[in-house]
Design an enzyme around this catalytic site. Structure first.
Site, short mmCIF file in Angstrom:
data_model
loop_
_atom_site.label_atom_id
_atom_site.label_comp_id
_atom_site.label_asym_id
_atom_site.label_seq_id
_atom_site.Cartn_x
_atom_site.Cartn_y
_atom_site.Cartn_z
N ALA A 12 0.82 -1.21 0.00
CA ALA A 12 0.00 0.00 0.00
C ALA A 12 0.86 1.26 0.00
O ALA A 12 0.94 1.98 -1.00
CB ALA A 12 -0.94 -0.01 1.20
N ALA A 13 1.52 1.55 1.12
CA ALA A 13 2.31 2.78 1.22
C ALA A 13 3.44 2.79 0.20
O ALA A 13 3.73 3.83 -0.40
CB ALA A 13 2.88 2.92 2.64
N CYS A 44 -7.66 -4.88 2.82
CA CYS A 44 -8.94 -4.69 3.53
C CYS A 44 -10.11 -5.34 2.79
O CYS A 44 -11.19 -5.49 3.35
CB CYS A 44 -9.21 -3.20 3.73
SG CYS A 44 -7.98 -2.39 4.77
N ASP A 294 1.65 0.25 7.90
CA ASP A 294 1.31 -0.46 9.14
C ASP A 294 2.50 -0.67 10.07
O ASP A 294 2.32 -1.15 11.19
CB ASP A 294 0.69 -1.82 8.80
CG ASP A 294 -0.63 -1.69 8.07
OD1 ASP A 294 -1.09 -0.56 7.87
OD2 ASP A 294 -1.19 -2.74 7.67
#
Length: 575
Positions: A12-13, A44, A294
Site C-alpha cells: 500500500a504505502a 482490507c 502499518d
C-alpha cells in the site's frame, strides 16, 4: 539531481510513494522490493473476496481500469523497477545500501540508495497455543491465505468454523463464512466486548445481538486454549476456557504487530509496541530513511500518544507524504483519530476519536450524548433508526469522539466522516451544532442527526438536561433494590407502556402518556426519582424541563430511549 530511491514493501504505502515520486521526479530511479509474489493489493478487501462480494482475487490487485498491478505494470506503466520474491535482509546506514536476497535463487546483492522507505507493513499475531500449526488454521496474513481459504470452502471441505478475535477482521470473516457459504461459524473474543477499545460497550453489544440474530454465536470473555488435532494433522476443533467447539477451519484474527525488525536492527528508533518512530514528514531517526504504513507509530491527535493504525487508507496518505518530502515538496502527516467503519450483515458500525471510556481514562472531563434519530426524514419510506453517541469534554466543550450504529447505508459514514474532520480541527459542541450538512428527505432530516446530537450535548453541558447513565439504568432494572427510590416514568402510548407496568408494578414503572403529563402530572406518586423514558429521548427531555418548572427536579432522562434498549441483548424486554 538524479537519485536512487529504494522502497521496501509493495502493498500500500510503498506503491503509493513510488508512483507519486515518478510523477514528481520522473528522472529518478525508484526500486520497490517485496518478499511476496503478489503485490499492491487491497488487503482490507480480503473478507469480501472470501464472502464472494469480490469474485476474483485479481480484482483486489487491479486498477480502476482493470489492469493487474504486478511487476510489469509498475515497470511499464509507472517506470518503477520492482523486485518480487526478494527479501530485504539488512540496512547499512553508513554505506547507504540494502542487502537483499532473491528467495528463488538465493542470490544476495546490495542495493544503493540516496533515500530509503520502509513500508514493511504488519504481521498477524498468532496465538501461542497447542495446535496452532495444524492444517486448516489460518491467519489473514496475505492474499495467498485468503485464496486458500476460499478454495477449501468452495470445494466443500469446510462446514464448521471458529474465528478467534472479535475485532473488525474477525467479525468480517465470520460474516463472510456465514452469509454466502452457510458455514456454521462461532466468534470468540477474549475481551468483555467485541471491537475492544474501538467502541463503547453498549455499541459492541448492539453489534453482538445482530450477529447472534444472523446465526453467528458470539462468546466474549472466552479464550481459545487449544486447537484440536483429528489425528491426521488437521484441525477438528477448538477448546476454550468454557467449552469445546467443532471446527474444520480456524481463523486467527487477534491483531497485528508492526514488521520493524529491519528498522530495529539498523539502529532506528522503535516504540515499545514495535512501531517505527517517525516525525510529521514520515522521517525516521535517520533523515535519509522514511517509514510509512502499518509498520509505523502514529500520533493520536487527541491524546498526543503514539499508536498503531493499520489501515490501507492511512498507508496511502502516508506514502504520498513520503514521496512529497523525498522530492523536496514539504508535506506533513499530522496524526490520526482512529476513524473506523465496517458492515456486519445488514448493520453498519462506525467510530472516530475517543470512546467515552478511553476519554475518561485519558483524564478528560468526559461525558456523552446518546441519541436515536431516524437516518433520513421521518416521513420518508424505509427510514430507520440510527444510534449516535457524541463524546465531549464538559470543561472545554471540545468534541472527542462520535460512534454510530444503524442500517447498512451511507447515513453513518457521512456523519462519522464529518465528525472526523471537525474533531481534527478541535471542533466544539457548538461547531457540531452549526455544521452545514446537505439536506434532502431521502438523505437526512431537516435537523441533521449530527446537529441534534450536539444539541443534546449542549443541553447537558449547560445543565438543562440530566441523563441517567445507560449501564447504571440497566443494572437497576436487574436489581431495583440498588436504587429503591427510582421509578420509570414511561411516556409512550399505553399499548407500549402497559406490559412494563404489569411486569414491574406501577410503583416502579409508571405509565403516563406524553400528551397527558401537563394535565395529569399531579397523579405522579411523590418521593420518586423519575427515570423518564420514551422512544428516542426527545419527549423525555421536554417533560424533564416541565417537571423542573414545577419544582420537581429529581428526574433523569434515558437518552436514546427504548430505541437503544431494544437493540441490546436484555432479557426483560416485552415483545
Amino acid at each position: 539531481m538524479r537519485k536512487n530511491i529504494v522502497i521496501i514493501g509493495a502493498v500500500a504505502a510503498g506503491p503509493k510513494a513510488a508512483c507519486r515520486l515518478m510523477r514528481l521526479r520522473p528522472d529518478w530511479d525508484v526500486t520497490m522490493v517485496d518478499q511476496d509474489s503478489l503485490i499492491s493489493y487491497g488487503g482490507c478487501g480480503i473478507p469480501y473476496y472470501v464472502s464472494g462480494d469480490v469474485s476474483d482475487a485479481s480484482e483486489l490487485r487491479a486498477t480502476s481500469f482493470h489492469v493487474v498491478r504486478d511487476e510489469r505494470f509498475f515497470e511499464g506503466s509507472k517506470g518503477v523497477k520492482t523486485l518480487t520474491r526478494t527479501r530485504a535482509l539488512a540496512i547499512d546506514r553508513k554505506a547507504k545500501t540494502v542487502r537483499v536476497e532473491n528467495l528463488d535463487s538465493g542470490e544476495q546483492r546490495d542495493l544503493p540508495y540516496d533515500q530509503l522507505l520502509l513500508a514493511t507493513g504488519a504481521k498477524p499475531f498468532d496465538l501461542p497455543i497447542a495446535g496452532a500449526d495444524l492444517d486448516g488454521v489460518f491467519s489473514i496474513a496475505n492474499l495467498h491465505k485468503a485464496i486458500e481459504i476460499k478454495k477449501r470452502i468452495a470445494q466443500g471441505k469446510v462446514s464448521k468454523a471458529v474465528v478467534i478475535g472479535g475485532g473488525a477482521i474477525g467479525i468480517e470473516m465470520a460474516e463472510a463464512l456465514t452469509d454466502l457459504w452457510g458455514v456454521e461459524t462461532v466468534l470468540l473474543e477474549l475481551a468483555p466486548q467485541l471491537l475492544p477499545r474501538i467502541v463503547d460497550r453498549h455499541f459492541a453489544d448492539m453489534l453482538k445481538k445482530h450477529l447472534v440474530e444472523k446465526s453467528v454465536p458470539v462468546y466474549t470473555e472466552e479464550s481459545a486454549t487449544e486447537l484440536l488435532d483429528n489425528g491426521e494433522g488437521r484441525v477438528c476443533g477448538v477448546k476454550t476456557t468454557q467449552r469445546s467447539l467443532e471446527a474444520d477451519l480456524v481463523i486467527m484474527a487477534v491483531g497485528v504487530r508492526p514488521r520493524s525488525e529491519l528498522a530495529r536492527e539498523a539502529g532506528l528508533d522503535v516504540t515499545s509496541f514495535g512501531g517505527i518512530k517517525v516525525n510529521q514528514r514520515m522521517q525516521t531517526s535517520d533523515p535519509n530513511i522514511y517509514a510509512a504504513g502499518d509498520c509505523v507509530a502514529l500520533i493520536n491527535m487527541l491524546t498526543g500518544k503514539e499508536t498503531l493504525a493499520p489501515l490501507g487508507s492511512l498507508a496511502n496518505r502516508e506514502g504520498r507524504v513520503v514521496a512529497d518530502n523525498m522530492a523536496g515538496y514539504p508535506s506533513r502527516f499530522t496524526g490520526v483519530l482512529g476513524s473506523f467503519i465496517m458492515k456486519a450483515f445488514e448493520r453498519c458500525i462506525a467510530a472516530t476519536g475517543l470512546t467515552y471510556e478511553a476519554a475518561r481514562a485519558e483524564g478528560f472531563d468526559a461525558d456523552y450524548a446518546l441519541t436515536s434519530p431516524p437516518d433520513r426524514a421521518h416521513f420518508f419510506p424505509d427510514q430507520a433508526v440510527v444510534i449516535l453517541q457524541l463524546v465531549f469534554d464538559r470543561t472545554s466543550r471540545r468534541v472527542l469522539g462520535l460512534q454510530a450504529f444503524g442500517m447498512m447505508n451511507d447515513s453513518i459514514s457521512a456523519r462519522v466522516d464529518t465528525a472526523a474532520a471537525l474533531i481534527a480541527k478541535g471542533g466544539t459542541i457548538e461547531d457540531f451544532g452549526l455544521v452545514e450538512m446537505a439536506y434532502a428527505p431521502p438523505f437526512s432530516s431537516a435537523i441533521d442527526s449530527i446537529n441534534a446530537a450536539a444539541y443534546v450535548a449542549e443541553n447537558m453541558c449547560d445543565n438543562r438536561l440530566r441523563r441517567v447513565d445507560l449501564n447504571r439504568f440497566l443494572a437497576w432494572v436487574k436489581d431495583m433494590g440498588i436504587e429503591p427510590e427510582w421509578a420509570v416514568l414511561d411516556l409512550r402510548h399505553p399499548l407500549e407502556s402497559k406490559p412494563y407496568v404489569e411486569k414491574f408494578g406501577s410503583d416502579k414503572w409508571f405509565g403516563l402518556e406524553y400528551g397527558q403529563v401537563r394535565a395529569r402530572h399531579h397523579e405522579l406518586p411523590p418521593g420518586k426519582t423519575w427515570i423518564i423514558v420514551c422512544n428516542a429521548g426527545t419527549r423525555s427531555y421536554e417533560i424533564q424541563v416541565f417537571l423542573d418548572h414545577l419544582g420537581k427536579s429529581d428526574s433523569m432522562v434515558l437518552c436514546g430511549g427504548t430505541n437503544v434498549i431494544s437493540r441490546l441483548d436484555v432479557d426483560w424486554l416485552v415483545n
